[in-house]
Write an enzyme that holds these catalytic residues in place. Structure first.
Site, mmCIF file in Angstrom:
data_model
loop_
_atom_site.group_PDB
_atom_site.id
_atom_site.type_symbol
_atom_site.label_atom_id
_atom_site.label_comp_id
_atom_site.label_asym_id
_atom_site.label_seq_id
_atom_site.Cartn_x
_atom_site.Cartn_y
_atom_site.Cartn_z
ATOM 1 N N GLY A 1 0.846 -1.180 0.000
ATOM 2 C CA GLY A 1 0.000 0.000 0.000
ATOM 3 C C GLY A 1 0.883 1.231 0.000
ATOM 4 O O GLY A 1 1.724 1.381 0.895
ATOM 5 N N SER A 2 0.726 2.097 -1.000
ATOM 6 C CA SER A 2 1.659 3.212 -1.177
ATOM 7 C C SER A 2 0.936 4.494 -1.556
ATOM 8 O O SER A 2 -0.119 4.476 -2.196
ATOM 9 C CB SER A 2 2.677 2.888 -2.287
ATOM 10 O OG SER A 2 3.297 1.649 -2.071
ATOM 11 N N GLU B 1 -5.065 -4.662 -0.252
ATOM 12 C CA GLU B 1 -3.771 -5.161 -0.710
ATOM 13 C C GLU B 1 -2.879 -5.494 0.484
ATOM 14 O O GLU B 1 -2.215 -6.540 0.518
ATOM 15 C CB GLU B 1 -3.097 -4.113 -1.594
ATOM 16 C CG GLU B 1 -1.732 -4.526 -2.115
ATOM 17 C CD GLU B 1 -1.030 -3.418 -2.896
ATOM 18 O OE1 GLU B 1 0.172 -3.572 -3.168
ATOM 19 O OE2 GLU B 1 -1.683 -2.399 -3.214
ATOM 20 N N ALA C 1 3.671 -9.071 -1.446
ATOM 21 C CA ALA C 1 4.057 -7.679 -1.678
ATOM 22 C C ALA C 1 4.861 -7.514 -2.954
ATOM 23 O O ALA C 1 4.915 -6.418 -3.530
ATOM 24 C CB ALA C 1 4.864 -7.155 -0.488
ATOM 25 N N ARG D 1 13.526 -1.013 -4.840
ATOM 26 C CA ARG D 1 14.164 0.314 -4.912
ATOM 27 C C ARG D 1 15.620 0.115 -5.313
ATOM 28 O O ARG D 1 16.548 0.561 -4.630
ATOM 29 C CB ARG D 1 14.067 1.082 -3.596
ATOM 30 C CG ARG D 1 12.709 1.079 -2.970
ATOM 31 C CD ARG D 1 11.643 1.784 -3.833
ATOM 32 N NE ARG D 1 10.353 1.139 -3.621
ATOM 33 C CZ ARG D 1 9.539 1.340 -2.591
ATOM 34 N NH1 ARG D 1 9.868 2.238 -1.698
ATOM 35 N NH2 ARG D 1 8.396 0.699 -2.487
ATOM 36 N N GLY E 1 7.782 -1.808 -8.915
ATOM 37 C CA GLY E 1 6.559 -2.576 -9.123
ATOM 38 C C GLY E 1 5.381 -1.993 -8.370
ATOM 39 O O GLY E 1 5.535 -1.158 -7.471
ATOM 40 N N LYS F 1 8.530 5.140 -7.199
ATOM 41 C CA LYS F 1 9.459 4.141 -6.672
ATOM 42 C C LYS F 1 10.796 4.122 -7.428
ATOM 43 O O LYS F 1 11.766 3.550 -6.936
ATOM 44 C CB LYS F 1 8.803 2.762 -6.682
ATOM 45 C CG LYS F 1 7.659 2.653 -5.666
ATOM 46 C CD LYS F 1 6.918 1.341 -5.761
ATOM 47 C CE LYS F 1 5.828 1.246 -4.723
ATOM 48 N NZ LYS F 1 5.033 -0.006 -4.850
#
Length: 451
Positions: A277-278, A304, A365, A409, A423, A442
């Site tokens: 979750g971002s 998610e 994830a 990253r 991703g 990202k």
């Protein structure tokens, strides 16, 4: 070269002596060991919130390209660690450790031509010939050697490197700058991939799948990866900063600053976390707080995240006496915010850290659910080779303890070119435009370290 390469494919070391010698250093940055004039391939950099390690040269190497890679690494490491001669003055954190990682996909999965992962096989670990470790306010130099004359070899190597480090300085080169860049997939193809994934989720074929992109940048100048790691450490001090540079001719260097711990094992205690979750960061504290609330209240991101927590708990249940889930919080990084839930387990039997790595990788994830169907969807959709991206990277020791992070990253660099990876988790209500914006965020940590 200051090391002896013990093997190329993981020969049994049970009849050899593994010797470690060491001494304490005053005011020496571990990065000094990676200065251009003294660094030797293979070399490794590893920095967690608890310690910083730099290693160069190789006393022993384990490389696996077929069969059960996790079991093969365990068996070959057991032979290497079977006959140790470790100096009694060394603190526990200076014990011999193997550093390396695994490819994202299992042995035998066809690899795409894009992103040249030469030198990064299905599994690769090395015992550095020389290491500098900083932990608990102390800095130690260690030398390792394998063979019948290992004790004297390690002592001689230690003496030479004490002198070499006296006048060396860490690399301080400026960022190389970016001359050009391109992406795989391009935006229209990305939209098609996300729409196709959502359609499969709606049909019930998948619950979640993580799709990744690759951005290739042509650099305007030469890149010093150790200097880039130093820049990443300033911006992402709470992340795992890492670099792996195998010795094979033509191999690049894989490096990055990942916020995601796969797991840490200390005896019966296992620590891990769900990170999924971002959302971006704001320009002000108030905007940051508003964005964090948006993330917390987002049904898509909460769903998610819950899938990841559920899967990790289930994967640990088979090994653990207890599994405990902590409070969900917001993890703030320089350019992005994540939902994070700590998870801890107490093992009910002796389990090597690599067995736990095998059980957990890939977490939802970075993979998806159901795992096998998600991996097949990733292989079908992505037009580049993930290699070690989003895969387990880290270290383990003779006791079966160790720590692994997830290689996100991150970037693979060779000469004046770098390929960056990012991703996004696709679930039922994912929007292609929002997911595109997420992967651009990202890419930022590595892009910022390059330009």
């Amino acid at each position: 070269m200051e090391s002896v390469r013990a093997d190329a494919v993981g020969t049994d070391h049970a009849s050899d002596v593994l010797a470690i010698r060491g001494c304490q250093l005053d005011a020496v940055d571990p990065a000094t060991l990676l200065a251009d004039e003294i660094r030797r391939r293979p070399w490794t950099a590893w920095a967690s919130p608890d310690e910083t390690v730099a290693g160069t040269g190789s006393a022993a190497t384990i490389s696996v390209t077929s069969g059960d890679r996790f079991e093969a690494v365990r068996e070959r490491a057991s032979g290497l660690f079977a006959n140790q001669d470790v100096a009694t003055n060394l603190p526990p954190f200076a014990r011999p450790r193997l550093f390396g990682g695994f490819a994202f996909h299992d042995v035998g999965v066809d690899r795409h031509a894009d992103a040249d992962w030469t030198g990064f096989p299905d599994a690769y670990f090395h015992l550095p010939a020389v290491s500098v470790i900083e932990r608990d306010g102390e800095t130690w130099l260690t030398a390792a050697a394998v063979g019948p004359d290992a004790p004297s070899t390690a002592e001689q190597t230690l003496e030479r490197w004490q002198e070499r480090l006296t006048n060396a300085q860490p690399s301080t080169e400026s960022p190389p700058g970016i001359a050009a860049r391109s992406q795989i997939p391009e935006r229209d193809a990305w939209t098609e991939q996300v729409d196709a994934a959502v359609e499969r989720i709606d049909r019930g074929d998948l619950r979640k799948v993580v799709l990744a992109g690759a951005q290739t940048v042509d650099l305007a100048g030469s890149l010093s990866v150790p200097a880039a790691l130093d820049r990443l450490s300033e911006t992402y001090p709470d992340c795992y900063r890492f670099a792996f540079a195998p010795e094979q001719a033509g191999a690049g260097t894989f490096f990055g600053a990942t916020p995601e711990r796969l797991l840490r094992r200390d005896g019966p205690r296992v620590q891990t976390a769900a990170l999924a979750g971002s959302i971006g960061r704001g320009d002000t504290g108030a905007e940051d707080e508003w964005l964090a609330e948006e993330l917390t209240d987002s049904p898509k991101d909460s769903h998610e995240h819950a899938l990841v927590v559920e899967a990790i708990r289930e994967q640990l249940d088979g090994f653990a006496e207890t599994v405990t889930t902590g409070e969900r919080t917001i993890r703030q990084l320089a350019t992005v915010q994540h939902l994070q839930t700590p998870i801890e387990a107490i093992l009910d039997t002796e389990v090597h850290v690599l067995s736990l790595v095998e059980a957990l990788h890939p977490t939802p994830a970075v993979g998806g659910l159901p795992p096998d169907d998600a991996l097949a969807a990733i292989q079908e959709a992505e037009a580049f080779d993930r290699g070690w991206y989003a895969a387990p990277i880290g270290w383990f020791d003779a006791a079966g303890d160790g720590e692994f992070a997830v290689g996100i990253r991150s970037a693979l660099t060779r000469e004046r070119r770098a390929t960056l990876f990012a991703g996004a988790g696709i679930v039922a209500d994912s929007d292609p435009d929002a997911e595109w914006d997420e992967i651009q965020l990202k890419y930022r940590p590595i892009l910022d370290a390059l330009r």
